[in-house]
Every structure is written in C-alpha cells, then in structure tokens.
Motif scaffolding. Structure first.
Motif, PDB file in Angstrom:
ATOM      1  N   HIS A   1       9.384  15.256  -6.242  1.00 35.25           N
ATOM      2  CA  HIS A   1       7.980  15.433  -5.883  1.00 35.25           C
ATOM      3  C   HIS A   1       7.790  15.124  -4.405  1.00 35.25           C
ATOM      4  CE1 HIS A   1       6.797  15.525 -10.184  1.00 35.25           C
ATOM      5  NE2 HIS A   1       7.747  14.623 -10.327  1.00 35.25           N
ATOM      6  N   GLU A   2       6.710  15.656  -3.855  1.00 31.97           N
ATOM      7  CA  GLU A   2       6.286  15.304  -2.498  1.00 31.97           C
ATOM      8  C   GLU A   2       5.262  14.172  -2.605  1.00 31.97           C
ATOM      9  OE1 GLU A   2       7.721  16.883   0.130  1.00 31.97           O
ATOM     10  OE2 GLU A   2       8.877  17.952  -1.404  1.00 31.97           O
ATOM     11  N   PHE A   3       5.405  13.182  -1.740  1.00 30.86           N
ATOM     12  CA  PHE A   3       4.501  12.033  -1.730  1.00 30.86           C
ATOM     13  C   PHE A   3       3.975  11.829  -0.311  1.00 30.86           C
ATOM     14  CE2 PHE A   3       7.744  11.316  -4.941  1.00 30.86           C
ATOM     15  CZ  PHE A   3       7.023  10.909  -6.056  1.00 30.86           C
ATOM     16  N   THR A   4       2.703  11.494  -0.211  1.00 27.41           N
ATOM     17  CA  THR A   4       2.120  11.066   1.060  1.00 27.41           C
ATOM     18  C   THR A   4       1.555   9.676   0.828  1.00 27.41           C
ATOM     19  OG1 THR A   4       1.579  13.332   1.695  1.00 27.41           O
ATOM     20  CG2 THR A   4       0.429  11.561   2.856  1.00 27.41           C
ATOM     21  N   ALA A   5       2.070   8.704   1.578  1.00 29.26           N
ATOM     22  CA  ALA A   5       1.683   7.316   1.338  1.00 29.26           C
ATOM     23  C   ALA A   5       1.616   6.561   2.662  1.00 29.26           C
ATOM     24  CB  ALA A   5       2.687   6.649   0.400  1.00 29.26           C
ATOM     25  N   ASP A   6       0.695   5.619   2.734  1.00 25.09           N
ATOM     26  CA  ASP A   6       0.622   4.729   3.885  1.00 25.09           C
ATOM     27  C   ASP A   6       1.676   3.635   3.732  1.00 25.09           C
ATOM     28  OD1 ASP A   6      -1.546   6.266   4.667  1.00 25.09           O
ATOM     29  OD2 ASP A   6      -3.014   4.898   3.781  1.00 25.09           O
ATOM     30  N   PHE A   7       2.169   3.162   4.866  1.00 22.18           N
ATOM     31  CA  PHE A   7       3.304   2.245   4.898  1.00 22.18           C
ATOM     32  C   PHE A   7       2.912   1.048   5.755  1.00 22.18           C
ATOM     33  CE2 PHE A   7       7.626   0.974   6.189  1.00 22.18           C
ATOM     34  CZ  PHE A   7       8.350   1.182   5.016  1.00 22.18           C
ATOM     35  N   HIS A   8       2.937  -0.156   5.175  1.00 26.89           N
ATOM     36  CA  HIS A   8       2.448  -1.351   5.861  1.00 26.89           C
ATOM     37  C   HIS A   8       3.555  -2.394   5.965  1.00 26.89           C
ATOM     38  CE1 HIS A   8      -1.461   0.457   5.318  1.00 26.89           C
ATOM     39  NE2 HIS A   8      -1.310   0.440   4.008  1.00 26.89           N
ATOM     40  N   CYS A   9       3.927  -2.742   7.191  1.00 26.15           N
ATOM     41  CA  CYS A   9       4.966  -3.747   7.416  1.00 26.15           C
ATOM     42  C   CYS A   9       4.310  -5.113   7.633  1.00 26.15           C
ATOM     43  CB  CYS A   9       5.807  -3.376   8.638  1.00 26.15           C
ATOM     44  SG  CYS A   9       7.163  -4.540   8.938  1.00 26.15           S
ATOM     45  N   VAL A  10       4.941  -6.145   7.109  1.00 26.17           N
ATOM     46  CA  VAL A  10       4.425  -7.501   7.238  1.00 26.17           C
ATOM     47  C   VAL A  10       4.367  -7.948   8.699  1.00 26.17           C
ATOM     48  CG1 VAL A  10       6.653  -8.673   6.982  1.00 26.17           C
ATOM     49  CG2 VAL A  10       4.562  -9.811   6.164  1.00 26.17           C
ATOM     50  N   THR A  11       5.103  -7.296   9.586  1.00 24.89           N
ATOM     51  CA  THR A  11       5.099  -7.648  11.006  1.00 24.89           C
ATOM     52  C   THR A  11       3.934  -6.999  11.756  1.00 24.89           C
ATOM     53  OG1 THR A  11       6.664  -5.884  11.544  1.00 24.89           O
ATOM     54  CG2 THR A  11       7.586  -8.049  11.038  1.00 24.89           C
ATOM     55  N   HIS A  12       2.878  -6.664  11.035  1.00 20.60           N
ATOM     56  CA  HIS A  12       1.580  -6.255  11.586  1.00 20.60           C
ATOM     57  C   HIS A  12       1.496  -4.801  12.051  1.00 20.60           C
ATOM     58  CE1 HIS A  12      -0.067 -10.369  11.435  1.00 20.60           C
ATOM     59  NE2 HIS A  12       1.149 -10.750  11.789  1.00 20.60           N
ATOM     60  N   TRP A  13       2.387  -3.924  11.605  1.00 22.99           N
ATOM     61  CA  TRP A  13       2.196  -2.513  11.919  1.00 22.99           C
ATOM     62  C   TRP A  13       2.104  -1.696  10.639  1.00 22.99           C
ATOM     63  CZ3 TRP A  13       5.747   1.016  10.174  1.00 22.99           C
ATOM     64  CH2 TRP A  13       7.051   0.575   9.917  1.00 22.99           C
ATOM     65  N   SER A  14       1.385  -0.597  10.758  1.00 29.02           N
ATOM     66  CA  SER A  14       1.228   0.347   9.652  1.00 29.02           C
ATOM     67  C   SER A  14       1.465   1.751  10.168  1.00 29.02           C
ATOM     68  CB  SER A  14      -0.189   0.267   9.058  1.00 29.02           C
ATOM     69  OG  SER A  14      -0.424  -0.971   8.428  1.00 29.02           O
TER      70      SER A  14
END
Length: 195
Positions: free
Chosen positions: A65-78
C-alpha cells in the motif's frame, strides 16, 4: 541555509508542541548503519507467539500500500506528509498465532537496537512496515531494506533495520527507554523522557 523552520499557520495544527519542520529528511543513528542484503534478510517472531521465520519474499507476497504519514523525531524536528510504500502491520499479524496473554512487543533490529511497544499501539491500522520512501527502495541510512513506521509515536519507536518481534506478557524496556527516554513516546503529550 536553514535546515529547520517554524510551521506556518496552516501547518501548525499538524505539528506537535516543541517541534520544528525539517527541510530535508534528517538521519539520526546510534552506532554503525547495518548493511543487510535482501537475499540474507530474515524476520523472526518468538515469545508468546508460534515461532516463525519470514524471508523477504514472504513480506513481498503481502499486499503493498501507499502511505502518507507525518514523522516526528524526539530531537524536536518533524517532517510532514512523508510518502512510503509498505505492508500493513495488521496484514502481517494475520500470519501469526499470538497467545492471548501477549500485551507487549520488543522490536529487535540488525545492529542490536531494540525498542518496546505495547501491543495495542502496535496493532493500530495506520502502522506499517516500509520498503520504499518517496517511491525509491528504502536506503540503509533510512532503515532499509525494511523498517517499521508507527506514525502516532516518536520516531525512535519506528525501528530501522527491523528483523524480529518478541511477544511478551509484561513490558521490557528497549535501548533508548533504558537510557532515559519515555516508555511510550507520544508526541502530542511530549513524552520525550522518563520522569
């Protein structure tokens, strides 16, 4: 050139507190980057589950499947709207015989990395095993040939180079959790570190 910027008003409702947006896709790795060929790659399940070993062809036989998702790193960047191709966790789980008392999972990876996750968090329908990033085979630096993606938790829970799941009755902490990071890691609650 700035590598990070504050979200615009239109973007801000998609960005958890304390995060900035990345212009690229930063790579953060502890230790060496494992180089695993598809021919030698295998994925094991054990613990409170019928033990099994899966090859690359077993994963590719599952629906992609194709997925579009936001990605959040604990080091304060998304990074917003990341485009992946992969296999739904729920499709993979349909292959397994998990014991009813299993409530936690330890993710195991090439290179020795581990991270824990509650079974309920793992089974969310938006979770997937990624094999492509923006239409290209997943590079080793981004966790290839396959990584788990858990969009609703900080990215250290989206284990790169994953090669196994250990099903457990009680929680056991993984690498970063043993070193002071939060046991769950929910971005909107800013669950960065253990208290």
């Amino acid at each position: 050139m700035k590598y990070f910027h504050k979200p615009s008003p239109e973007e801000s409702e998609k960005v958890p507190p304390g995060q900035h947006l990345a212009k690229g896709f930063p790579v953060l790795t502890y230790g060496e980057t494992p180089q695993v060929s598809i021919e030698n790659w295998e994925f094991k399940v054990w613990g409170l589950v019928k033990p099994a070993i899966f090859k690359w062809s077993d994963f590719l036989a599952l629906p992609q499947h194709e997925f579009t998702a936001d990605f959040h790193c604990v080091t304060h960047w998304s990074k917003l709207d990341v485009k992946w191709t992969g296999i739904k966790v729920t499709d993979f789980m349909s292959l397994l015989e998990v014991e009813p008392k299993a409530a936690h999972i330890m993710q195991h990876c090439y290179g020795g990395y581990t991270t824990n996750i509650e079974l309920n968090d793992f089974l969310k329908p938006e979770n997937f095993f990624a094999i492509k990033l923006f239409g290209e085979p997943l590079s080793a630096e981004h966790g290839g040939p396959i990584r788990l993606v858990i969009p609703h938790l900080y990215a250290w829970k989206s284990a790169k180079w994953i090669n196994g799941l250990e099903f457990l009755e009680t929680e056991k902490l993984g690498f970063w959790e043993e070193n002071g990071y939060h046991r769950r890691g929910e971005p909107w609650a800013q669950e960065r570190y253990s208290s």
